[in-house]
Scaffold this motif. Structure first.
Motif, PDB file in Angstrom:
ATOM      1  N   ILE A   1       0.857  -1.184   0.000  1.00  0.00           N
ATOM      2  CA  ILE A   1       0.000   0.000   0.000  1.00  0.00           C
ATOM      3  C   ILE A   1       0.896   1.239   0.000  1.00  0.00           C
ATOM      4  N   ARG A   2       0.620   2.159  -0.897  1.00  0.00           N
ATOM      5  CA  ARG A   2       1.361   3.423  -0.963  1.00  0.00           C
ATOM      6  C   ARG A   2       0.419   4.590  -0.758  1.00  0.00           C
ATOM      7  N   ARG A   3       0.885   5.543   0.018  1.00  0.00           N
ATOM      8  CA  ARG A   3       0.210   6.817   0.129  1.00  0.00           C
ATOM      9  C   ARG A   3       1.227   7.922  -0.100  1.00  0.00           C
ATOM     10  N   ASN A   4       0.908   8.815  -0.999  1.00  0.00           N
ATOM     11  CA  ASN A   4       1.820   9.919  -1.331  1.00  0.00           C
ATOM     12  C   ASN A   4       3.183   9.410  -1.814  1.00  0.00           C
ATOM     13  N   GLY A   5       3.160   8.238  -2.475  1.00  0.00           N
ATOM     14  CA  GLY A   5       4.382   7.655  -2.996  1.00  0.00           C
ATOM     15  C   GLY A   5       5.215   6.911  -1.976  1.00  0.00           C
ATOM     16  N   ILE A   6       4.709   6.757  -0.746  1.00  0.00           N
ATOM     17  CA  ILE A   6       5.458   6.133   0.346  1.00  0.00           C
ATOM     18  C   ILE A   6       4.794   4.819   0.738  1.00  0.00           C
ATOM     19  N   LEU A   7       5.590   3.754   0.846  1.00  0.00           N
ATOM     20  CA  LEU A   7       5.059   2.472   1.307  1.00  0.00           C
ATOM     21  C   LEU A   7       4.644   2.582   2.770  1.00  0.00           C
TER      22      LEU A   7
ATOM     23  N   ASN B   1       3.215  -0.189   4.552  1.00  0.00           N
ATOM     24  CA  ASN B   1       3.199  -1.470   5.258  1.00  0.00           C
ATOM     25  C   ASN B   1       4.409  -2.350   4.949  1.00  0.00           C
ATOM     26  N   PHE B   2       5.354  -1.854   4.183  1.00  0.00           N
ATOM     27  CA  PHE B   2       6.649  -2.489   3.945  1.00  0.00           C
ATOM     28  C   PHE B   2       7.706  -1.409   4.142  1.00  0.00           C
ATOM     29  N   GLU B   3       8.936  -1.814   4.429  1.00  0.00           N
ATOM     30  CA  GLU B   3      10.005  -0.825   4.609  1.00  0.00           C
ATOM     31  C   GLU B   3      10.816  -0.589   3.337  1.00  0.00           C
ATOM     32  N   SER B   4      10.641  -1.438   2.345  1.00  0.00           N
ATOM     33  CA  SER B   4      11.266  -1.247   1.033  1.00  0.00           C
ATOM     34  C   SER B   4      10.513  -2.122   0.044  1.00  0.00           C
ATOM     35  N   GLU B   5      10.904  -2.045  -1.217  1.00  0.00           N
ATOM     36  CA  GLU B   5      10.205  -2.784  -2.263  1.00  0.00           C
ATOM     37  C   GLU B   5      10.434  -4.291  -2.173  1.00  0.00           C
ATOM     38  N   ASP B   6      11.582  -4.717  -1.651  1.00  0.00           N
ATOM     39  CA  ASP B   6      11.996  -6.118  -1.737  1.00  0.00           C
ATOM     40  C   ASP B   6      12.368  -6.682  -0.378  1.00  0.00           C
ATOM     41  N   ILE B   7      12.455  -8.002  -0.314  1.00  0.00           N
ATOM     42  CA  ILE B   7      13.056  -8.647   0.845  1.00  0.00           C
ATOM     43  C   ILE B   7      14.547  -8.312   0.857  1.00  0.00           C
ATOM     44  N   GLN B   8      15.060  -7.922   2.003  1.00  0.00           N
ATOM     45  CA  GLN B   8      16.454  -7.498   2.112  1.00  0.00           C
ATOM     46  C   GLN B   8      17.360  -8.534   2.773  1.00  0.00           C
ATOM     47  N   VAL B   9      16.801  -9.411   3.597  1.00  0.00           N
ATOM     48  CA  VAL B   9      17.636 -10.419   4.256  1.00  0.00           C
ATOM     49  C   VAL B   9      18.149 -11.417   3.230  1.00  0.00           C
ATOM     50  N   SER B  10      19.280 -12.046   3.548  1.00  0.00           N
ATOM     51  CA  SER B  10      19.822 -13.097   2.674  1.00  0.00           C
ATOM     52  C   SER B  10      19.124 -14.425   2.898  1.00  0.00           C
ATOM     53  N   GLY B  11      18.598 -14.625   4.108  1.00  0.00           N
ATOM     54  CA  GLY B  11      17.906 -15.852   4.439  1.00  0.00           C
ATOM     55  C   GLY B  11      17.127 -15.680   5.721  1.00  0.00           C
ATOM     56  N   LEU B  12      16.209 -16.611   5.991  1.00  0.00           N
ATOM     57  CA  LEU B  12      15.342 -16.525   7.167  1.00  0.00           C
ATOM     58  C   LEU B  12      15.396 -17.842   7.931  1.00  0.00           C
ATOM     59  N   ILE B  13      15.504 -17.738   9.265  1.00  0.00           N
ATOM     60  CA  ILE B  13      15.554 -18.899  10.147  1.00  0.00           C
ATOM     61  C   ILE B  13      14.372 -18.825  11.106  1.00  0.00           C
TER      62      ILE B  13
ATOM     63  N   LEU C   1      10.097   8.131   6.150  1.00  0.00           N
ATOM     64  CA  LEU C   1       9.467   9.073   5.226  1.00  0.00           C
ATOM     65  C   LEU C   1       8.028   9.360   5.653  1.00  0.00           C
ATOM     66  N   GLU C   2       7.303   8.311   6.041  1.00  0.00           N
ATOM     67  CA  GLU C   2       5.902   8.487   6.426  1.00  0.00           C
ATOM     68  C   GLU C   2       5.774   9.423   7.628  1.00  0.00           C
ATOM     69  N   CYS C   3       6.659   9.288   8.610  1.00  0.00           N
ATOM     70  CA  CYS C   3       6.604  10.151   9.793  1.00  0.00           C
ATOM     71  C   CYS C   3       6.891  11.607   9.432  1.00  0.00           C
ATOM     72  N   ILE C   4       7.912  11.836   8.613  1.00  0.00           N
ATOM     73  CA  ILE C   4       8.258  13.213   8.219  1.00  0.00           C
ATOM     74  C   ILE C   4       7.126  13.829   7.400  1.00  0.00           C
ATOM     75  N   TYR C   5       6.588  13.054   6.472  1.00  0.00           N
ATOM     76  CA  TYR C   5       5.508  13.546   5.623  1.00  0.00           C
ATOM     77  C   TYR C   5       4.264  13.858   6.456  1.00  0.00           C
ATOM     78  N   SER C   6       3.995  13.033   7.476  1.00  0.00           N
ATOM     79  CA  SER C   6       2.800  13.228   8.306  1.00  0.00           C
ATOM     80  C   SER C   6       2.844  14.542   9.080  1.00  0.00           C
TER      81      SER C   6
END
Length: 365
Positions: free
Chosen positions: A72-78, A80-92, A190-195
């Motif tokens: 979900i994006r508002r004003n160009g800002i995500l 409910n995610f912190e970036s477009e992609d998964i950033q970790v190399s793996g998950l345990i 970004l969301e906090c600053i924009y708000s």
């Protein structure tokens, strides 16, 4: 339960082997193995660029209960995610579940598979966390083999260059402009600053002093980001120059560390870092405790220079969690005041920055 069951191993560089079952992508992974005690917010954690180059262990025993939502994006800002992609190399995880909620678009396992990120389940993640606490953070691999193959040295890789934007982005709003230097930012910042009504120019990590000032910002935010801050000498020099202009500066996480280095303070790697959404931090001038969100493996140590005031400390280990430098109009937080996920206790940091910006604007009139 996973639809595809394959034996796999988490192998640490000290020779420890943890057998488990693959889920997500069936590729192998390498990286620095770290843990978080957060009980929720796995979507935000996995998409947090500060985890770039790391294999994340979640100590909560069930992971995936509410699936993965549509972005979900508002004003160009995500939102409910912190970036477009998964950033970790793996998950345990201890146990992967394919639960869903009303807003779930896919399962956690499908999300990892879609983005070619491997996971391993059936691991006693609490025992793993204790091992890391006792031995320190170390490299590891998720693999079909029990052999530990040499991996890249995490501390020598500039992950900031991998996750920062390459060209400026503008988020127009009604208020004055804030320059946000992106070292691997969480979109919650970004969301906090924009708000608060501000327009935003988001700049690459290697933006020069001249490039930042060309936007005539009324405030500057230095964001979080991954990896070893000691590799960022050029960025530290730019921060030192920007501080001399007395434009209000807010440093968050890595941004806090860059300000510390620009002020002559020492940065060292922690034994196992702070990664959770319920870390107690004391605001020293009020004596009040805040419950805050953390994701950092490095911290500020050593002597405090004249003019630098420690504003916040960790209640766990007295780590420096915030500073002010009044002569330069600087506020910092080692923790994450945007807290996605987490409580809103830390939003006070944004309020202090907002007050500093308003005072700066008033002084220019």
């Amino acid at each position: 339960m996973s639809e595809r069951n394959d034996a796999a191993y988490l192998v640490l560089e000290d020779g420890s082997v943890y057998p488990g079952t693959r889920f997500g992508s069936h590729s192998d992974a390498e990286g620095e193995v770290v843990f978080t005690t957060s009980m929720n917010g796995y979507v935000e954690s996995l998409s947090d660029p500060s985890y770039k180059g790391q294999i994340l262990a979640i100590t909560h025993p069930l992971v995936g209960n509410y699936g993965v939502p549509e972005k979900i994006r508002r004003n160009g800002i995500l939102t409910n995610f912190e970036s477009e992609d998964i950033q970790v190399s793996g998950l345990i995880v201890g146990e992967i579940t394919n639960g869903s909620e009303w807003n779930s678009e896919k399962s956690l396992e499908r999300w990892l598979d879609d983005e070619n990120v491997p996971g391993i389940s059936g691991i006693d993640t609490r025992a793993l966390a204790l091992h890391i606490r006792e031995k320190g953070t170390m490299a590891g691999i998720i693999s079909s083999s029990k052999e530990f193959n040499k991996v890249r040295d995490y501390e020598s890789i500039n992950f900031v260059d991998m996750v920062s934007i390459k060209q400026p982005l503008i988020y127009e709003n009604k208020g004055p402009r804030i320059a946000v230097i992106d070292y691997g930012l969480k979109e919650g910042i970004l969301e906090c600053i924009y708000s608060m009504g501000y327009s935003i120019v988001r700049l690459p990590h290697d933006a020069t002093e001249e490039q930042v000032l060309s936007y005539d910002p009324m405030g500057i935010v230095l964001t979080n980001g991954p990896g070893n801050p000691l590799l960022l000498s050029r960025e530290t020099e730019t921060v030192a120059k920007l501080m001399e202009h007395n434009i209000p500066v807010l440093g968050i996480c890595l941004g806090h560390q860059l300000i510390a280095m620009a002020s002559g303070m020492e940065i060292r790697k922690m034994d196992f870092g702070h990664r959770a959404i319920n870390k107690g931090v004391m605001e020293l001038h009020t004596g009040k405790c805040m419950i805050t969100t953390h994701n950092h493996g490095y911290a500020v140590f050593g002597d405090v220079p004249d003019g630098v005031e420690i504003s916040h400390v960790s209640l766990d280990d007295r780590t420096i969690e915030g500073m002010t430098i009044k002569r330069h109009n600087v506020i910092t937080a080692q923790f994450h005041p945007e807290a996605r996920p987490g409580t809103k206790d830390g939003f006070r940091i944004f309020e202090l920055f907002d007050s500093a910006v308003k005072g700066f604007i008033s002084g220019k009139r």
